[in-house]
Design a protein around this motif. Structure first.
Motif, PDB file in Angstrom:
ATOM      1  N   TYR A  67      69.926  46.318  76.736  1.00 16.63           N
ATOM      2  CA  TYR A  67      70.047  45.114  77.380  1.00 16.63           C
ATOM      3  C   TYR A  67      70.295  45.314  78.823  1.00 16.63           C
ATOM      4  O   TYR A  67      69.809  45.323  79.729  1.00 16.63           O
ATOM      5  CB  TYR A  67      70.635  43.702  76.985  1.00 16.63           C
ATOM      6  CG  TYR A  67      70.640  42.636  77.999  1.00 16.63           C
ATOM      7  CD1 TYR A  67      69.494  41.851  78.221  1.00 16.63           C
ATOM      8  CD2 TYR A  67      71.785  42.394  78.788  1.00 16.63           C
ATOM      9  CE1 TYR A  67      69.568  40.731  78.983  1.00 16.63           C
ATOM     10  CE2 TYR A  67      71.792  41.523  79.531  1.00 16.63           C
ATOM     11  CZ  TYR A  67      70.588  40.621  79.753  1.00 16.63           C
ATOM     12  OH  TYR A  67      70.540  39.483  80.681  1.00 16.63           O
ATOM     13  N   LEU A  68      71.478  46.018  78.935  1.00 13.07           N
ATOM     14  CA  LEU A  68      72.345  46.616  80.368  1.00 13.07           C
ATOM     15  C   LEU A  68      71.378  47.563  80.932  1.00 13.07           C
ATOM     16  O   LEU A  68      71.310  47.462  82.178  1.00 13.07           O
ATOM     17  CB  LEU A  68      73.596  46.837  80.025  1.00 13.07           C
ATOM     18  CG  LEU A  68      74.724  45.986  79.595  1.00 13.07           C
ATOM     19  CD1 LEU A  68      76.129  46.701  79.553  1.00 13.07           C
ATOM     20  CD2 LEU A  68      74.672  44.675  80.740  1.00 13.07           C
ATOM     21  N   VAL A  69      70.601  48.424  80.093  1.00 15.38           N
ATOM     22  CA  VAL A  69      69.703  49.492  80.783  1.00 15.38           C
ATOM     23  C   VAL A  69      68.701  48.874  81.313  1.00 15.38           C
ATOM     24  O   VAL A  69      68.171  49.322  82.469  1.00 15.38           O
ATOM     25  CB  VAL A  69      69.304  50.583  79.620  1.00 15.38           C
ATOM     26  CG1 VAL A  69      68.496  51.556  80.044  1.00 15.38           C
ATOM     27  CG2 VAL A  69      70.651  51.281  79.366  1.00 15.38           C
ATOM     28  N   ALA A  70      68.095  47.729  80.547  1.00 13.62           N
ATOM     29  CA  ALA A  70      66.916  47.052  81.033  1.00 13.62           C
ATOM     30  C   ALA A  70      67.125  45.963  82.203  1.00 13.62           C
ATOM     31  O   ALA A  70      65.948  45.707  82.890  1.00 13.62           O
ATOM     32  CB  ALA A  70      65.810  46.553  79.764  1.00 13.62           C
ATOM     33  N   LEU A  71      68.191  45.820  82.371  1.00 12.21           N
ATOM     34  CA  LEU A  71      68.580  44.551  83.155  1.00 12.21           C
ATOM     35  C   LEU A  71      67.914  44.770  84.667  1.00 12.21           C
ATOM     36  O   LEU A  71      67.478  43.976  85.393  1.00 12.21           O
ATOM     37  CB  LEU A  71      70.111  44.278  83.179  1.00 12.21           C
ATOM     38  CG  LEU A  71      70.368  43.221  84.112  1.00 12.21           C
ATOM     39  CD1 LEU A  71      69.828  41.881  83.588  1.00 12.21           C
ATOM     40  CD2 LEU A  71      72.010  42.907  83.988  1.00 12.21           C
ATOM     41  N   PRO A  72      68.287  46.150  85.202  1.00 10.48           N
ATOM     42  CA  PRO A  72      67.820  46.177  86.586  1.00 10.48           C
ATOM     43  C   PRO A  72      66.041  46.127  86.956  1.00 10.48           C
ATOM     44  O   PRO A  72      65.845  45.315  87.736  1.00 10.48           O
ATOM     45  CB  PRO A  72      68.229  47.758  87.114  1.00 10.48           C
ATOM     46  CG  PRO A  72      69.200  47.796  86.027  1.00 10.48           C
ATOM     47  CD  PRO A  72      68.921  47.308  85.010  1.00 10.48           C
ATOM     48  N   GLU A  73      65.557  46.533  85.963  1.00 11.01           N
ATOM     49  CA  GLU A  73      63.989  46.499  85.773  1.00 11.01           C
ATOM     50  C   GLU A  73      63.627  44.744  85.701  1.00 11.01           C
ATOM     51  O   GLU A  73      62.825  44.402  86.581  1.00 11.01           O
ATOM     52  CB  GLU A  73      63.412  47.190  84.627  1.00 11.01           C
ATOM     53  CG  GLU A  73      61.821  47.169  84.698  1.00 11.01           C
ATOM     54  CD  GLU A  73      61.284  48.016  85.971  1.00 11.01           C
ATOM     55  OE1 GLU A  73      60.016  47.293  86.357  1.00 11.01           O
ATOM     56  OE2 GLU A  73      61.952  48.691  86.481  1.00 11.01           O
ATOM     57  N   GLU A  74      64.299  44.159  84.859  1.00 10.31           N
ATOM     58  CA  GLU A  74      64.043  42.875  84.640  1.00 10.31           C
ATOM     59  C   GLU A  74      64.263  41.986  85.985  1.00 10.31           C
ATOM     60  O   GLU A  74      63.441  41.191  86.084  1.00 10.31           O
ATOM     61  CB  GLU A  74      64.938  42.127  83.517  1.00 10.31           C
ATOM     62  CG  GLU A  74      64.257  42.499  82.104  1.00 10.31           C
ATOM     63  CD  GLU A  74      62.976  41.809  81.956  1.00 10.31           C
ATOM     64  OE1 GLU A  74      62.614  40.724  82.301  1.00 10.31           O
ATOM     65  OE2 GLU A  74      62.081  42.555  81.282  1.00 10.31           O
ATOM     66  N   ARG A  75      65.492  42.223  86.613  1.00  7.40           N
ATOM     67  CA  ARG A  75      65.690  41.698  87.904  1.00  7.40           C
ATOM     68  C   ARG A  75      64.690  41.791  88.813  1.00  7.40           C
ATOM     69  O   ARG A  75      64.277  41.048  89.867  1.00  7.40           O
ATOM     70  CB  ARG A  75      67.019  42.060  88.372  1.00  7.40           C
ATOM     71  CG  ARG A  75      68.398  41.576  87.358  1.00  7.40           C
ATOM     72  CD  ARG A  75      69.511  41.826  87.869  1.00  7.40           C
ATOM     73  NE  ARG A  75      69.690  41.222  89.395  1.00  7.40           N
ATOM     74  CZ  ARG A  75      70.719  40.363  89.725  1.00  7.40           C
ATOM     75  NH1 ARG A  75      71.181  39.883  88.783  1.00  7.40           N
ATOM     76  NH2 ARG A  75      70.669  40.034  90.917  1.00  7.40           N
ATOM     77  N   ARG A  76      64.336  43.141  89.091  1.00 14.30           N
ATOM     78  CA  ARG A  76      63.102  43.415  89.953  1.00 14.30           C
ATOM     79  C   ARG A  76      61.805  42.709  89.635  1.00 14.30           C
ATOM     80  O   ARG A  76      61.183  42.238  90.440  1.00 14.30           O
ATOM     81  CB  ARG A  76      62.925  44.964  90.070  1.00 14.30           C
ATOM     82  CG  ARG A  76      64.043  45.827  90.932  1.00 14.30           C
ATOM     83  CD  ARG A  76      63.335  47.210  90.967  1.00 14.30           C
ATOM     84  NE  ARG A  76      63.198  47.951  89.880  1.00 14.30           N
ATOM     85  CZ  ARG A  76      64.048  48.770  89.338  1.00 14.30           C
ATOM     86  NH1 ARG A  76      65.511  48.544  89.696  1.00 14.30           N
ATOM     87  NH2 ARG A  76      63.895  49.218  88.202  1.00 14.30           N
ATOM     88  N   HIS A  77      61.384  42.794  88.481  1.00 10.26           N
ATOM     89  CA  HIS A  77      60.486  41.903  88.072  1.00 10.26           C
ATOM     90  C   HIS A  77      60.617  40.475  88.448  1.00 10.26           C
ATOM     91  O   HIS A  77      59.502  39.845  89.015  1.00 10.26           O
ATOM     92  CB  HIS A  77      60.298  42.174  86.426  1.00 10.26           C
ATOM     93  CG  HIS A  77      59.102  41.161  85.968  1.00 10.26           C
ATOM     94  ND1 HIS A  77      57.511  41.506  86.182  1.00 10.26           N
ATOM     95  CD2 HIS A  77      59.034  40.260  85.041  1.00 10.26           C
ATOM     96  CE1 HIS A  77      57.023  40.805  85.339  1.00 10.26           C
ATOM     97  NE2 HIS A  77      57.575  39.794  85.076  1.00 10.26           N
ATOM     98  N   LEU A  78      61.651  39.864  88.069  1.00 10.60           N
ATOM     99  CA  LEU A  78      61.856  38.258  88.385  1.00 10.60           C
ATOM    100  C   LEU A  78      61.549  38.270  89.943  1.00 10.60           C
ATOM    101  O   LEU A  78      61.206  36.974  90.474  1.00 10.60           O
ATOM    102  CB  LEU A  78      63.143  37.836  87.712  1.00 10.60           C
ATOM    103  CG  LEU A  78      62.933  37.843  86.259  1.00 10.60           C
ATOM    104  CD1 LEU A  78      64.302  37.629  85.753  1.00 10.60           C
ATOM    105  CD2 LEU A  78      62.139  36.959  85.683  1.00 10.60           C
ATOM    106  N   GLU A  79      62.386  39.032  90.693  1.00 11.62           N
ATOM    107  CA  GLU A  79      62.512  38.890  92.077  1.00 11.62           C
ATOM    108  C   GLU A  79      60.763  39.127  92.952  1.00 11.62           C
ATOM    109  O   GLU A  79      60.628  38.421  93.881  1.00 11.62           O
ATOM    110  CB  GLU A  79      63.253  39.979  92.688  1.00 11.62           C
ATOM    111  CG  GLU A  79      64.788  39.795  92.672  1.00 11.62           C
ATOM    112  CD  GLU A  79      65.556  40.900  93.428  1.00 11.62           C
ATOM    113  OE1 GLU A  79      65.098  41.806  93.799  1.00 11.62           O
ATOM    114  OE2 GLU A  79      66.653  40.726  92.943  1.00 11.62           O
ATOM    115  N   HIS A  80      60.202  39.923  92.039  1.00 11.80           N
ATOM    116  CA  HIS A  80      58.742  40.097  92.504  1.00 11.80           C
ATOM    117  C   HIS A  80      57.761  39.023  92.170  1.00 11.80           C
ATOM    118  O   HIS A  80      57.124  38.463  92.976  1.00 11.80           O
ATOM    119  CB  HIS A  80      58.269  41.311  91.782  1.00 11.80           C
ATOM    120  CG  HIS A  80      56.645  41.529  92.169  1.00 11.80           C
ATOM    121  ND1 HIS A  80      56.311  41.763  93.191  1.00 11.80           N
ATOM    122  CD2 HIS A  80      55.669  41.345  91.389  1.00 11.80           C
ATOM    123  CE1 HIS A  80      54.820  41.909  93.242  1.00 11.80           C
ATOM    124  NE2 HIS A  80      54.406  41.614  92.255  1.00 11.80           N
TER     125      HIS A  80
END
Length: 90
Positions: A67-80
């Motif tokens: 979860y912690l490894v995937a969190l930055p990618e998820e945040r970028r996706h949500l911001e987009h």
């Protein structure tokens, strides 16, 4: 528990005495001893008793790590997604 013990130990010290008291606790050797003691306690509590808890610890630790490894990618996706919603894009 450890913080409570630490505060009770330093309660009687003067401010000038505090750095000399805390400095040995922050050394590399002290950290190694703490880690070794923790590993020994874990081994005695879980491994020697043939408990299934270490398996759960590995599973939950792996889930949290992924979860912690995937969190930055998820945040970028949500911001987009939010940016696209605000500007009417896809």
């Amino acid at each position: 528990m450890a913080m409570k013990q630490f505060f009770s130990e330093i309660k009687g010290l003067k401010v000038k005495e505090l750095p000399a008291y805390v400095k040995p606790m922050l050394s590399i050797d002290a950290a190694k001893k703490v880690v070794q003691r923790s590993l020994d306690n874990y081994h005695a509590k879980y491994i020697q008793t043939s408990s299934i808890d270490p398996l759960f610890h590995v599973c939950f630790g792996g889930m949290i790590f992924s979860y912690l490894v995937a969190l930055p990618e998820e945040r970028r996706h949500l911001e987009h997604q939010q940016h696209a919603k605000e500007h009417g894009g896809h």
